[in-house]
Write an enzyme that holds these catalytic residues in place. Structure first.
Site, mmCIF file in Angstrom:
data_model
loop_
_atom_site.group_PDB
_atom_site.id
_atom_site.type_symbol
_atom_site.label_atom_id
_atom_site.label_comp_id
_atom_site.label_asym_id
_atom_site.label_seq_id
_atom_site.Cartn_x
_atom_site.Cartn_y
_atom_site.Cartn_z
ATOM 1 N N CYS A 87 -2.438 -0.307 7.206
ATOM 2 C CA CYS A 87 -1.611 0.895 7.194
ATOM 3 C C CYS A 87 -1.677 1.617 8.533
ATOM 4 C CB CYS A 87 -2.039 1.807 6.051
ATOM 5 S SG CYS A 87 -1.699 1.090 4.427
ATOM 6 N N GLU B 179 0.952 3.925 1.831
ATOM 7 C CA GLU B 179 1.460 4.357 3.129
ATOM 8 C C GLU B 179 2.614 3.469 3.590
ATOM 9 O OE1 GLU B 179 -2.991 5.309 3.013
ATOM 10 O OE2 GLU B 179 -1.691 3.675 2.364
ATOM 11 N N CYS C 226 -6.044 2.301 5.624
ATOM 12 C CA CYS C 226 -6.749 1.062 5.946
ATOM 13 C C CYS C 226 -6.232 0.521 7.278
ATOM 14 C CB CYS C 226 -6.540 0.043 4.830
ATOM 15 S SG CYS C 226 -4.892 -0.712 4.854
ATOM 16 N N HIS D 169 0.850 -1.191 0.000
ATOM 17 C CA HIS D 169 0.000 0.000 0.000
ATOM 18 C C HIS D 169 0.886 1.243 0.000
ATOM 19 C CE1 HIS D 169 -3.929 -1.922 1.693
ATOM 20 N NE2 HIS D 169 -3.333 -2.723 0.829
#
Length: 156
Positions: free
Chosen positions: A86, A55, A83, A53
């Site tokens: 993250c 992040e 999410c 992801h």
């Protein structure tokens, strides 16, 4: 710090990533002096890595660039509300603050719905869609016992 400027940069990374076989997410880590020390874009499908992801990618890059595993004096700017995975990475990295643009509802409306994960976290282990089972082994604490005996270790 100009949080709108950095948020717009994360949005630009997200849009750019759509045209590079990635998802619509971008993130940057900024140090206390206002320098970008890490950036990331969602690379889940292009790298076959469900943890890639934006992040997480930005945190990894910032830690690499700063030669540390804690980003206590840094701020994360991300194109979308993080999410649950993250969120965990953000807390483990000990970032100072997080600014985000789109919220999780906007993400869900576009097909990126994490609500089921939040619901799963609150279920009993054996009632989750992917059940978790703890097996009581005699040596279950051995790694922690060995860790506690080490004199030269890096606490985190």
């Amino acid at each position: 710090m100009d949080y709108k400027k950095f948020l717009n940069q994360s949005i630009h990374l997200a849009v750019e990533n759509i045209y590079s076989d990635g998802g619509p997410f971008g993130a940057i880590v900024v140090d206390q002096s206002g320098n970008i020390v890490g950036s990331g874009q969602n690379k889940v499908t292009s790298t076959n890595d469900p943890t890639a992801h934006a992040e997480v990618q930005a945190i990894r890059k910032a830690c690499e660039n700063l030669n540390t595993f804690q980003l206590t004096n840094c701020i994360l700017y991300t194109s979308c509300e993080p999410c649950p995975m993250c969120l965990g990475a953000i807390y483990w990295a000990r970032l100072k603050k997080v600014y985000y643009a789109a919220d999780k509802k906007l993400a869900a409306d576009s097909g990126f719905d994490d609500q089921f994960i939040y619901e799963e976290i609150n279920k009993k282990h054996e009632e989750r869609d992917i059940p978790f089972y703890q097996i009581d082994l005699e040596q279950k604490n051995l790694p922690f016992e060995e860790w506690s005996r080490q004199e030269e270790k890096v606490d985190y």
